[in-house]
Design a protein around this motif. Structure first.
Motif, PDB file in Angstrom:
ATOM      1  N   GLY A 138       9.108   0.912  -2.359  1.00  0.00           N
ATOM      2  CA  GLY A 138       8.541   0.879  -1.025  1.00  0.00           C
ATOM      3  C   GLY A 138       8.677   0.015  -1.007  1.00  0.00           C
ATOM      4  O   GLY A 138       7.829  -0.908  -0.127  1.00  0.00           O
ATOM      5  N   HIS A 156      11.732   4.864  -7.398  1.00  0.00           N
ATOM      6  CA  HIS A 156      10.532   4.681  -8.587  1.00  0.00           C
ATOM      7  C   HIS A 156      11.071   3.569  -9.221  1.00  0.00           C
ATOM      8  O   HIS A 156      12.450   3.068  -9.062  1.00  0.00           O
ATOM      9  CB  HIS A 156      10.881   5.895  -9.264  1.00  0.00           C
ATOM     10  CG  HIS A 156      10.224   6.813  -8.936  1.00  0.00           C
ATOM     11  ND1 HIS A 156      10.911   7.839  -8.217  1.00  0.00           N
ATOM     12  CD2 HIS A 156       9.590   7.650  -9.175  1.00  0.00           C
ATOM     13  CE1 HIS A 156      10.248   8.764  -8.042  1.00  0.00           C
ATOM     14  NE2 HIS A 156       9.027   8.893  -8.616  1.00  0.00           N
ATOM     15  N   GLU A 169       0.744  -1.742   0.277  1.00  0.00           N
ATOM     16  CA  GLU A 169       0.064  -0.163   0.374  1.00  0.00           C
ATOM     17  C   GLU A 169       0.863   1.424   0.080  1.00  0.00           C
ATOM     18  O   GLU A 169       0.467   2.365  -0.156  1.00  0.00           O
ATOM     19  CB  GLU A 169      -1.162  -0.320   1.028  1.00  0.00           C
ATOM     20  CG  GLU A 169      -1.741  -0.654   1.003  1.00  0.00           C
ATOM     21  CD  GLU A 169      -2.965  -0.699  -0.113  1.00  0.00           C
ATOM     22  OE1 GLU A 169      -2.973   0.215  -0.744  1.00  0.00           O
ATOM     23  OE2 GLU A 169      -3.397  -2.078  -0.827  1.00  0.00           O
ATOM     24  N   THR A 170       2.112   0.792   0.473  1.00  0.00           N
ATOM     25  CA  THR A 170       2.895   1.961   0.542  1.00  0.00           C
ATOM     26  C   THR A 170       3.391   2.453  -0.931  1.00  0.00           C
ATOM     27  O   THR A 170       4.184   3.080  -0.977  1.00  0.00           O
ATOM     28  CB  THR A 170       3.907   1.781   1.713  1.00  0.00           C
ATOM     29  OG1 THR A 170       5.346   0.942   0.507  1.00  0.00           O
ATOM     30  CG2 THR A 170       4.017   1.780   2.550  1.00  0.00           C
ATOM     31  N   LYS A 215       7.077   4.747  -5.939  1.00  0.00           N
ATOM     32  CA  LYS A 215       6.202   4.643  -6.960  1.00  0.00           C
ATOM     33  C   LYS A 215       6.691   4.113  -8.030  1.00  0.00           C
ATOM     34  O   LYS A 215       7.629   3.811  -8.325  1.00  0.00           O
ATOM     35  CB  LYS A 215       6.611   6.438  -7.434  1.00  0.00           C
ATOM     36  CG  LYS A 215       5.549   6.735  -8.299  1.00  0.00           C
ATOM     37  CD  LYS A 215       5.760   8.587  -8.677  1.00  0.00           C
ATOM     38  CE  LYS A 215       4.080   9.356  -9.727  1.00  0.00           C
ATOM     39  NZ  LYS A 215       4.404  10.628  -9.586  1.00  0.00           N
ATOM     40  N   GLU A 257       9.282  13.758 -12.656  1.00  0.00           N
ATOM     41  CA  GLU A 257       9.864  12.737 -11.275  1.00  0.00           C
ATOM     42  C   GLU A 257      10.385  14.338 -10.698  1.00  0.00           C
ATOM     43  O   GLU A 257      10.363  13.840  -8.882  1.00  0.00           O
ATOM     44  CB  GLU A 257      10.094  11.900 -10.964  1.00  0.00           C
ATOM     45  CG  GLU A 257       8.345  10.524 -11.357  1.00  0.00           C
ATOM     46  CD  GLU A 257       6.834  11.205 -10.910  1.00  0.00           C
ATOM     47  OE1 GLU A 257       7.683  11.160  -9.679  1.00  0.00           O
ATOM     48  OE2 GLU A 257       6.248  11.205 -11.192  1.00  0.00           O
ATOM     49  N   GLU A 277       3.085   4.249  -4.804  1.00  0.00           N
ATOM     50  CA  GLU A 277       1.703   4.482  -5.751  1.00  0.00           C
ATOM     51  C   GLU A 277       2.400   4.241  -6.960  1.00  0.00           C
ATOM     52  O   GLU A 277       3.042   4.518  -7.707  1.00  0.00           O
ATOM     53  CB  GLU A 277       2.160   6.370  -5.450  1.00  0.00           C
ATOM     54  CG  GLU A 277       1.222   7.069  -6.036  1.00  0.00           C
ATOM     55  CD  GLU A 277       1.507   9.045  -6.783  1.00  0.00           C
ATOM     56  OE1 GLU A 277       0.686   9.430  -7.061  1.00  0.00           O
ATOM     57  OE2 GLU A 277       2.821   9.212  -5.450  1.00  0.00           O
ATOM     58  N   GLN A 278       0.937   4.050  -8.171  1.00  0.00           N
ATOM     59  CA  GLN A 278       0.673   3.590  -9.184  1.00  0.00           C
ATOM     60  C   GLN A 278       0.630   3.814 -10.087  1.00  0.00           C
ATOM     61  O   GLN A 278      -0.330   4.929  -9.561  1.00  0.00           O
ATOM     62  CB  GLN A 278       0.552   1.750  -8.667  1.00  0.00           C
ATOM     63  CG  GLN A 278       0.797   0.805  -7.957  1.00  0.00           C
ATOM     64  CD  GLN A 278       0.422  -0.365  -7.625  1.00  0.00           C
ATOM     65  OE1 GLN A 278      -0.025  -1.026  -9.422  1.00  0.00           O
ATOM     66  NE2 GLN A 278      -0.370  -0.741  -6.811  1.00  0.00           N
ATOM     67  N   GLY A 279       0.890   4.491 -11.566  1.00  0.00           N
ATOM     68  CA  GLY A 279       0.212   5.356 -12.786  1.00  0.00           C
ATOM     69  C   GLY A 279       0.433   4.586 -13.583  1.00  0.00           C
ATOM     70  O   GLY A 279       1.492   3.358 -13.773  1.00  0.00           O
ATOM     71  N   ASP A 334       7.847   5.434   1.798  1.00  0.00           N
ATOM     72  CA  ASP A 334       7.173   5.037  -0.095  1.00  0.00           C
ATOM     73  C   ASP A 334       7.674   5.142  -1.142  1.00  0.00           C
ATOM     74  O   ASP A 334       8.853   4.931  -1.024  1.00  0.00           O
ATOM     75  CB  ASP A 334       6.701   6.659   0.187  1.00  0.00           C
ATOM     76  CG  ASP A 334       5.478   7.407   1.675  1.00  0.00           C
ATOM     77  OD1 ASP A 334       4.896   5.893   1.642  1.00  0.00           O
ATOM     78  OD2 ASP A 334       5.955   8.455   2.105  1.00  0.00           O
TER      79      ASP A 334
END
Length: 468
Positions: free
Chosen positions: A344, A323, A216-217, A351, A248, A219-221, A349
């Motif tokens: 993550g 990343h 959950e930590t 990405k 970024e 961030e996906q895109g 965190d």
């Protein structure tokens, strides 16, 4: 909250854990270590980056603290799918066994057999190996597996993907039936479940997260793009990758860029270096020493971008990867989970950004079905402007257009004779051939040929020639 001191580990192992700066075990560690210390088989299922390596390293060291290794007969065996993961497991053993008098050997490809034979001959407590190299040593008569007390299979689903399952089954058959087996995987394919049912005895199943879920930590895109022309799809995709990295900014301190094919790994790394990005490739066709140097440089912060095939997607623990970029949507949706799990980690965190063109849409749908969520769509940073590499094509395109225009205008001025029309021209309109021309005579109807120069024997009559 459970602490490592509550898990009945060997005091010397606890001391090494404390010196490493760890106090609280992760859920998979808290669930797997107690039954492993009891001597039970363990089936551990957890997403990548949750600390599975320590889940078997710590109890193994505690169990092996007593006893002595014998020549060519390791006391424990750890199987890993890739050289990099095997080397990482070896580092974990070095970290946590510093206060124990235990020996280890690392059997991987790219290293001479002679050096590995010397270690085995002395006797090792912990043998860490890839399946292929392990069987090579066994078939050469340099290794016996009848003394294995604890056997670990790490990243079992990756073993399945790489075609190692027949080798794993053979290795199981070479070890004692009474061994303890610790089996770890991020997903449970039917083939893996068949193996666990065959070779594990009443295992303690430890599943700390739903299979094939991402942390959950993270961030996906996903950036969707449509190439202007089919032949320019790859170059425009590289333009998009650079644009996404630039977007970024300073937040992208380092990144792993995954490609589906080894050839693309080299091409993308070369392209990034051409445009001033600090990047290097890593894949299975590279020399082991080069792979090790590249990975060490990335871990130490000397290298910012690691362009990798899936050989680096499993188990590699580089704690501070900010990343992950999927240059290609993976063909197997499970690989997506493992790839983005490189960021993550340990509660940090991260990405993950995936590049997707229309031909990858089915693979993207499969990924979203697996993780049971829709990946947010990102704005294409190149949508409002032409890609850089496309600019270089503009001048030739204009030249070709002007040349076609000139050709069109010249065709309008020059009449074109249709051969079909020419063949249909009436005979009355054609120029008749001269009869003299046809008969071989000139204008005065004289014979055109030998004339007065005719040889005398030709001029003789038939009777004269017969008489002579």
């Amino acid at each position: 909250m459970t602490k490592f001191s509550d898990l009945n580990l060997n005091p010397k192992v606890l001391k090494a854990i404390d010196e490493a700066g760890y106090e609280t075990p992760t859920p998979i560690q808290a669930g797997a270590i107690p039954p492993a210390l009891e001597g039970r088989d363990v089936l551990g299922i957890a997403q990548t980056g949750t600390g599975k390596t320590a889940s078997f390293t710590l109890p193994m060291l505690s169990l092996l603290a007593r006893g002595r290794a014998r020549a060519r007969m390791p006391r424990s065996l750890v199987l890993c799918p890739t050289r990099e993961l095997a080397a990482q497991v070896a580092e974990n053993f070095d970290t946590y066994s510093k206060h124990l008098k235990l020996t280890k050997a690392l059997l991987i490809g790219g290293v001479s057999f002679g050096e590995q034979d010397k270690l085995i001959d002395k006797g090792v407590d912990v043998l860490i190996a890839t399946p292929g190299r392990l069987l090579d040593h066994f078939e050469r008569g340099k290794l016996l597996l009848t003394g294995v007390q604890v056997m670990v299979v790490d990243e079992a689903d990756r073993m399945l993907d790489m075609g190692f399952i027949p080798d794993i089954e053979r290795i199981f058959s070479l070890t004692p039936f009474t061994r303890q087996t610790l089996f770890f995987s991020a997903t449970m394919a039917p083939e893996i479940e068949r193996i666990t049912n065959t070779f594990l005895q009443n295992p303690a199943r430890v599943e700390v997260a739903r299979q094939a879920t991402a942390s959950e930590t993270i961030e996906q895109g996903v950036a969707i793009f449509k190439p202007s022309r089919r032949e320019r799809a790859d170059s425009e995709k590289r333009n998009l990758l650079r644009a996404l990295i630039d977007a970024e900014g300073e937040a992208c301190t380092n990144a792993i860029i995954f490609c589906n094919r080894k050839t693309d790994v080299d091409i993308v790394a070369k392209s990034l270096k051409k445009y001033g990005y600090d990047a290097a490739p890593i894949h299975g066709d590279l020399d082991q020493s080069q792979r090790t140097r590249t990975l060490d440089g990335f871990r130490n912060g000397d290298l910012r971008f690691l362009v990798a095939s899936d050989v680096a997607a499993r188990g590699l623990d580089v704690p501070a990867v900010s990343h992950v970029f999927n240059f290609d949507v993976p063909g197997h949706p499970e690989d997506y989970v493992h790839r983005i799990g490189r960021t993550g980690r340990a509660g940090r965190d991260g990405k993950a950004i995936t590049l997707c063109n229309p031909r990858d849409s089915k693979a993207l749908d499969a990924v979203e079905r697996l993780i049971q969520k829709e990946i947010p769509r990102l704005d294409n940073p190149l949508k409002s402007s032409a890609p850089e590499e496309a600019v270089t094509e503009e001048a030739p395109k204009k030249r070709r257009a002007s040349r076609r225009k000139a050709e069109d205008s010249s065709e309008a001025k020059t009449p074109v004779v249709d051969l079909a029309d020419a063949e249909e021209t009436p005979k009355s309109n054609r120029k008749p051939r001269d009869k003299a021309e046809k008969s071989g005579k000139g204008k005065d109807n004289k014979v055109v040929g030998m004339g007065d120069d005719m040889p005398s024997f030709i001029a003789k009559s038939f009777e004269e020639r017969m008489a002579s």
